[in-house]
Motif scaffolding. Structure first.
Motif, PDB file in Angstrom:
ATOM      1  N   LEU A 118      12.561  75.739  54.559  1.00 20.38           N
ATOM      2  CA  LEU A 118      13.292  74.738  55.325  1.00 20.38           C
ATOM      3  C   LEU A 118      13.704  75.304  56.685  1.00 20.38           C
ATOM      4  CD1 LEU A 118      15.693  73.452  52.525  1.00 20.38           C
ATOM      5  CD2 LEU A 118      13.456  72.536  53.155  1.00 20.38           C
ATOM      6  N   ASP A 119      13.908  74.405  57.640  1.00 18.78           N
ATOM      7  CA  ASP A 119      14.435  74.800  58.937  1.00 18.78           C
ATOM      8  C   ASP A 119      15.873  75.288  58.734  1.00 18.78           C
ATOM      9  OD1 ASP A 119      15.530  74.970  61.484  1.00 18.78           O
ATOM     10  OD2 ASP A 119      14.666  73.087  62.182  1.00 18.78           O
ATOM     11  N   PRO A 120      16.197  76.520  59.104  1.00 16.83           N
ATOM     12  CA  PRO A 120      17.562  77.016  58.909  1.00 16.83           C
ATOM     13  C   PRO A 120      18.623  76.132  59.564  1.00 16.83           C
ATOM     14  CG  PRO A 120      16.092  78.816  59.487  1.00 16.83           C
ATOM     15  CD  PRO A 120      15.299  77.551  59.651  1.00 16.83           C
ATOM     16  N   GLN A 121      18.289  75.488  60.675  1.00 19.63           N
ATOM     17  CA  GLN A 121      19.259  74.627  61.344  1.00 19.63           C
ATOM     18  C   GLN A 121      19.589  73.402  60.501  1.00 19.63           C
ATOM     19  OE1 GLN A 121      17.834  73.768  65.303  1.00 19.63           O
ATOM     20  NE2 GLN A 121      18.288  75.820  66.051  1.00 19.63           N
ATOM     21  N   ALA A 163      23.399  72.831  59.408  1.00 20.49           N
ATOM     22  CA  ALA A 163      24.056  71.573  59.785  1.00 20.49           C
ATOM     23  C   ALA A 163      24.707  70.922  58.569  1.00 20.49           C
ATOM     24  CB  ALA A 163      23.051  70.625  60.431  1.00 20.49           C
ATOM     25  N   PHE A 164      24.042  71.000  57.408  1.00 20.79           N
ATOM     26  CA  PHE A 164      24.654  70.422  56.211  1.00 20.79           C
ATOM     27  C   PHE A 164      25.852  71.259  55.761  1.00 20.79           C
ATOM     28  CE2 PHE A 164      25.393  69.649  51.759  1.00 20.79           C
ATOM     29  CZ  PHE A 164      25.408  68.265  51.720  1.00 20.79           C
ATOM     30  N   ARG A 165      25.757  72.570  55.894  1.00 22.29           N
ATOM     31  CA  ARG A 165      26.898  73.430  55.557  1.00 22.29           C
ATOM     32  C   ARG A 165      28.110  73.055  56.408  1.00 22.29           C
ATOM     33  NH1 ARG A 165      27.599  78.428  53.051  1.00 22.29           N
ATOM     34  NH2 ARG A 165      29.333  79.666  53.806  1.00 22.29           N
ATOM     35  N   GLU A 166      27.885  72.831  57.703  1.00 17.89           N
ATOM     36  CA  GLU A 166      28.970  72.424  58.598  1.00 17.89           C
ATOM     37  C   GLU A 166      29.545  71.067  58.179  1.00 17.89           C
ATOM     38  OE1 GLU A 166      29.832  72.083  63.387  1.00 17.89           O
ATOM     39  OE2 GLU A 166      27.772  72.031  62.655  1.00 17.89           O
ATOM     40  N   GLY A 219      41.141  76.665  61.091  1.00 16.81           N
ATOM     41  CA  GLY A 219      40.726  77.107  62.406  1.00 16.81           C
ATOM     42  C   GLY A 219      39.398  77.832  62.447  1.00 16.81           C
ATOM     43  N   SER A 220      38.799  78.101  61.300  1.00 17.38           N
ATOM     44  CA  SER A 220      37.513  78.799  61.266  1.00 17.38           C
ATOM     45  C   SER A 220      36.372  77.818  61.486  1.00 17.38           C
ATOM     46  CB  SER A 220      37.328  79.536  59.937  1.00 17.38           C
ATOM     47  OG  SER A 220      37.292  78.615  58.855  1.00 17.38           O
ATOM     48  N   ASP A 221      35.205  78.345  61.812  1.00 16.98           N
ATOM     49  CA  ASP A 221      34.018  77.532  62.071  1.00 16.98           C
ATOM     50  C   ASP A 221      33.484  76.993  60.744  1.00 16.98           C
ATOM     51  OD1 ASP A 221      31.567  76.448  62.751  1.00 16.98           O
ATOM     52  OD2 ASP A 221      30.852  78.216  63.839  1.00 16.98           O
ATOM     53  N   PRO A 222      33.425  75.664  60.549  1.00 20.38           N
ATOM     54  CA  PRO A 222      32.926  75.127  59.275  1.00 20.38           C
ATOM     55  C   PRO A 222      31.471  75.475  59.002  1.00 20.38           C
ATOM     56  CG  PRO A 222      33.237  73.368  60.888  1.00 20.38           C
ATOM     57  CD  PRO A 222      33.864  74.600  61.465  1.00 20.38           C
ATOM     58  N   ALA A 223      30.708  75.790  60.038  1.00 23.29           N
ATOM     59  CA  ALA A 223      29.316  76.192  59.818  1.00 23.29           C
ATOM     60  C   ALA A 223      29.240  77.577  59.177  1.00 23.29           C
ATOM     61  CB  ALA A 223      28.542  76.187  61.135  1.00 23.29           C
ATOM     62  N   ALA A 281      21.471  62.951  50.682  1.00 25.97           N
ATOM     63  CA  ALA A 281      20.216  62.314  50.292  1.00 25.97           C
ATOM     64  C   ALA A 281      19.087  62.724  51.221  1.00 25.97           C
ATOM     65  CB  ALA A 281      20.384  60.795  50.282  1.00 25.97           C
ATOM     66  N   ALA A 282      19.370  62.765  52.525  1.00 27.18           N
ATOM     67  CA  ALA A 282      18.347  63.137  53.497  1.00 27.18           C
ATOM     68  C   ALA A 282      17.907  64.585  53.316  1.00 27.18           C
ATOM     69  CB  ALA A 282      18.866  62.908  54.910  1.00 27.18           C
TER      70      ALA A 282
END
Length: 283
Positions: free
Chosen positions: A49-52, A56-59, A74-78, A107-108
């Motif tokens: 899979l594309d890491p991005q 993006a889903f992790r974020e 305050g931390s980066d959700p990604a 789903a996507a």
């Protein structure tokens, strides 16, 4: 040192090893991949899979969980750094089961062409994605029975359909071994299948054990693990025994992953897995 549910794994060469990724030379050779799956019980497909896409889903996930107490404020959700304070379990359940699991973003991701299209090619048929799909997050420092996934094989939970269901485990972000990714008991799909055939009955729908080192000793086998990266996936047989280790990530990141299941649409489908995952679904 790796632990699972509080048990310390034996790190000797006869009990602990590393998963071998599928070589680039056979990534498009279906016959070679099937031979490898039958031999090993799994396929480690780096950067399928594309890491991005995964990041993006992790974020998306940790942004939705921002007010539950699991993410460091305050931390980066990604990145998904785990908080150490109290958590709102009711809010976690609401976000997970009412928003994320039935959501369009999930789903996507799980029906992405690089997933669904791969299964169509590999299985050589129209495919069916089971609607019941599971997402897990484990904060660093969480341990004890019930935290990490206990040793099991998937078929015990999928008895009402085909035994030829294939699972895909997707780390949703970088997941080095210290973060508690999936680990496989080497060669276990061979004896699991043989024992079911010999007994003529079915193992109950329950984990085998939380004591991974004892199971490795009993079977004289190694637990195999990997340093997974965002974009990597594991495809495995419904008979191979697998589990996870405890999250001791030194950077404090939460382990986030999802496991989904595909099969040929022409084969029997377990009807119980055709609704969204929920804590009260009885499975």
């Amino acid at each position: 040192m790796f632990t699972s549910n509080g048990y310390t794994l034996d790190d000797s060469p006869s009990r602990l090893g590393w998963i071998e990724p599928v070589p680039d030379a056979i990534r498009t050779d279906k016959e070679a991949l099937w031979s490898r799956l039958r031999r090993d019980g799994y396929l480690f497909l780096p950067q399928q899979l594309d890491p991005q896409l995964v990041t993006a889903f992790r974020e998306h996930y940790f942004t939705a969980m921002a007010d539950t107490g699991i993410v460091e404020p305050g931390s980066d959700p990604a990145v998904g750094v785990g908080a150490q304070g109290a958590i709102d379990r009711a809010r976690i359940r609401a976000v997970l089961f009412e928003d994320i699991v039935p959501g369009e973003r999930y789903a996507a991701l799980t029906a992405h062409p690089d997933i669904r299209g791969w299964f169509e090619w590999f299985l050589g048929d129209d495919v069916h994605l089971h609607r019941r799909k599971i997402i897990r997050h484990i904060r660093p420092g969480e341990s004890g029975i019930g935290t990490a996934t206990q040793a099991h094989y998937d078929l015990v939970y999928l008895r009402e359909g085909s035994e030829r269901v294939l699972s895909m485990w997707i780390p949703l972000g970088d997941c080095p071994a210290e973060q508690g990714g999936l680990t496989y008991l080497e060669g276990s799909h061979h004896w699991a299948l043989a024992e079911e055939r010999a007994r003529g009955d079915r193992r109950p729908a329950a984990s085998i054990t939380a004591d991974l080192p004892a199971l490795a000793d009993a079977r004289d086998a190694r637990w195999l693990m990997a340093n997974y990266r965002a974009g990597d996936v594991m495809v495995h047989s419904s008979y191979i025994v697998h589990a996870s280790t405890d999250n001791v990530d030194p950077q404090g990141r939460i382990r986030l992953s999802t496991d989904i299941r595909y099969q040929r649409a022409s084969e029997p489908i377990d009807w119980r897995w055709q609704e969204h995952w929920h804590e009260d679904d009885g499975l």
